[in-house]
Design a protein around this motif. Sequence first.
Motif, mmCIF file in Angstrom:
data_model
loop_
_atom_site.group_PDB
_atom_site.id
_atom_site.type_symbol
_atom_site.label_atom_id
_atom_site.label_comp_id
_atom_site.label_asym_id
_atom_site.label_seq_id
_atom_site.Cartn_x
_atom_site.Cartn_y
_atom_site.Cartn_z
ATOM 1 N N GLY A 56 -20.324 6.943 -13.294
ATOM 2 C CA GLY A 56 -21.122 6.477 -12.160
ATOM 3 C C GLY A 56 -20.208 5.760 -10.996
ATOM 4 N N THR A 57 -18.940 4.900 -11.625
ATOM 5 C CA THR A 57 -18.355 4.459 -10.729
ATOM 6 C C THR A 57 -16.708 4.900 -10.813
ATOM 7 N N ASN A 58 -15.985 4.158 -11.202
ATOM 8 C CA ASN A 58 -14.173 4.442 -11.219
ATOM 9 C C ASN A 58 -14.009 5.223 -12.282
ATOM 10 N N ALA A 59 -13.117 6.196 -12.404
ATOM 11 C CA ALA A 59 -12.757 6.758 -13.477
ATOM 12 C C ALA A 59 -11.393 6.920 -13.414
ATOM 13 N N THR A 60 -10.369 6.695 -14.409
ATOM 14 C CA THR A 60 -9.121 6.721 -14.576
ATOM 15 C C THR A 60 -8.491 7.549 -15.753
ATOM 16 N N LEU A 77 -10.499 10.469 -4.081
ATOM 17 C CA LEU A 77 -10.012 10.828 -5.269
ATOM 18 C C LEU A 77 -8.456 10.513 -4.996
ATOM 19 N N GLY A 78 -7.758 9.433 -5.979
ATOM 20 C CA GLY A 78 -6.686 8.972 -5.710
ATOM 21 C C GLY A 78 -5.660 9.734 -6.807
ATOM 22 N N GLN A 82 -1.625 6.390 -6.524
ATOM 23 C CA GLN A 82 -2.619 5.731 -5.444
ATOM 24 C C GLN A 82 -3.883 5.214 -6.375
ATOM 25 N N THR A 83 -4.077 3.904 -6.118
ATOM 26 C CA THR A 83 -5.263 3.432 -6.818
ATOM 27 C C THR A 83 -6.410 3.124 -6.097
ATOM 28 N N SER A 84 -6.124 3.014 -4.820
ATOM 29 C CA SER A 84 -7.296 2.580 -3.731
ATOM 30 C C SER A 84 -7.125 3.899 -2.761
ATOM 31 N N SER A 86 -7.851 6.150 0.347
ATOM 32 C CA SER A 86 -8.407 5.837 1.761
ATOM 33 C C SER A 86 -9.056 7.048 2.347
ATOM 34 N N TYR A 87 -8.817 8.345 1.655
ATOM 35 C CA TYR A 87 -9.124 9.497 2.110
ATOM 36 C C TYR A 87 -9.710 10.300 1.091
ATOM 37 N N SER A 88 -10.567 11.278 1.054
ATOM 38 C CA SER A 88 -11.230 12.235 0.340
ATOM 39 C C SER A 88 -10.264 12.499 -1.011
ATOM 40 N N ILE A 89 -9.116 12.946 -0.543
ATOM 41 C CA ILE A 89 -8.018 13.198 -1.474
ATOM 42 C C ILE A 89 -6.628 12.663 -0.912
ATOM 43 N N ASP A 90 -6.197 11.325 -1.643
ATOM 44 C CA ASP A 90 -4.983 10.619 -1.260
ATOM 45 C C ASP A 90 -4.125 10.571 -2.398
ATOM 46 N N SER A 91 -2.935 10.916 -2.076
ATOM 47 C CA SER A 91 -1.977 11.014 -3.142
ATOM 48 C C SER A 91 -0.666 10.046 -2.868
ATOM 49 N N LEU A 92 -0.313 9.220 -3.729
ATOM 50 C CA LEU A 92 0.897 8.718 -3.418
ATOM 51 C C LEU A 92 1.979 8.586 -4.580
ATOM 52 N N SER A 93 3.277 8.616 -4.316
ATOM 53 C CA SER A 93 4.511 8.913 -5.234
ATOM 54 C C SER A 93 5.391 7.938 -4.816
ATOM 55 N N SER A 94 6.296 7.470 -5.802
ATOM 56 C CA SER A 94 7.400 6.674 -5.540
ATOM 57 C C SER A 94 8.325 7.432 -5.148
#
Length: 266
Positions: A56-60, A77-78, A82-84, A86-94
């Motif tokens: 129903g809400t957030n899933a990790t 989807l992060g 990316q834990t927040s 901003s887009y339908s599919i949002d990817s973040l990496s170091s």
Amino acid sequence: GLSLDAGAASNLTTSAGALTLTGAAGVSIASTGNNTVTINSGTGTTTMTAGTVAMGTNATVGGTLGVTGNTTISARLGIGLQTSPSYSIDSLSSGNNFARISTNNTEAGILFQTDADGVGNSTGGIVQKYNSGNERLEFVVSSSTKSVLTEAGNMGINTLTPSEKLEVDGNIKTTNSGTITAAGNLITSSNLQVTGTSTLTGMLYLSDGLDIDAGTNGVDIDTTGNVNIASSKDGASAVVLTASAGGVDITATGAAAGEDINITAT
């Protein structure tokens, strides 16, 4: 039903084998308030089969998520760090970050669709295509390939088989004092039209004649080497330079042309 009081730190465990929860009307694992529900299979696999798994809400997901059926995500989807999203599919990496779409067939890509209400749908995107040993990247607009980039580094606009680094099937236009610079050959299969000022610093090779037109004034060099000069100045209508045996014939016609002039090399 089975009820565990989390306030008492209750645990539901099995010392051997698998723990199976079965309900005729489904199985619900819930937490009231802003708490966390954790399903931990250690180094094993947590498997949910058949039916629908609803969150129903957030899933990790801490490890690998394998989905064998259809998956619907109604929120964002992060991916990675990316834990927040901003887009339908949002990817973040170091570090460096890539998204890969692969296939065992001949085409893979990303397609975009607008106006998806069934009326006037338009599909565009970027498609990697393997065609008889020739890899190429296609750019699709309105469900049709408009340009390609081949593995040889040739760019084609309105053509799928460019033989040069840039091949255009159609007109090329520059505006706002734009400049076309060619350090090598500039080849046109039809007419090359210049409406402004052109500076030529190299050689100009013509295989189909030259036509310089300025209204009633103009110069035309045909494929046989004849030069035709048309001018409204002093009433002269045309001057023709014709290559002849041993010289050049200059013929002037018109009201004020006078007699023909013949210059012969000796």
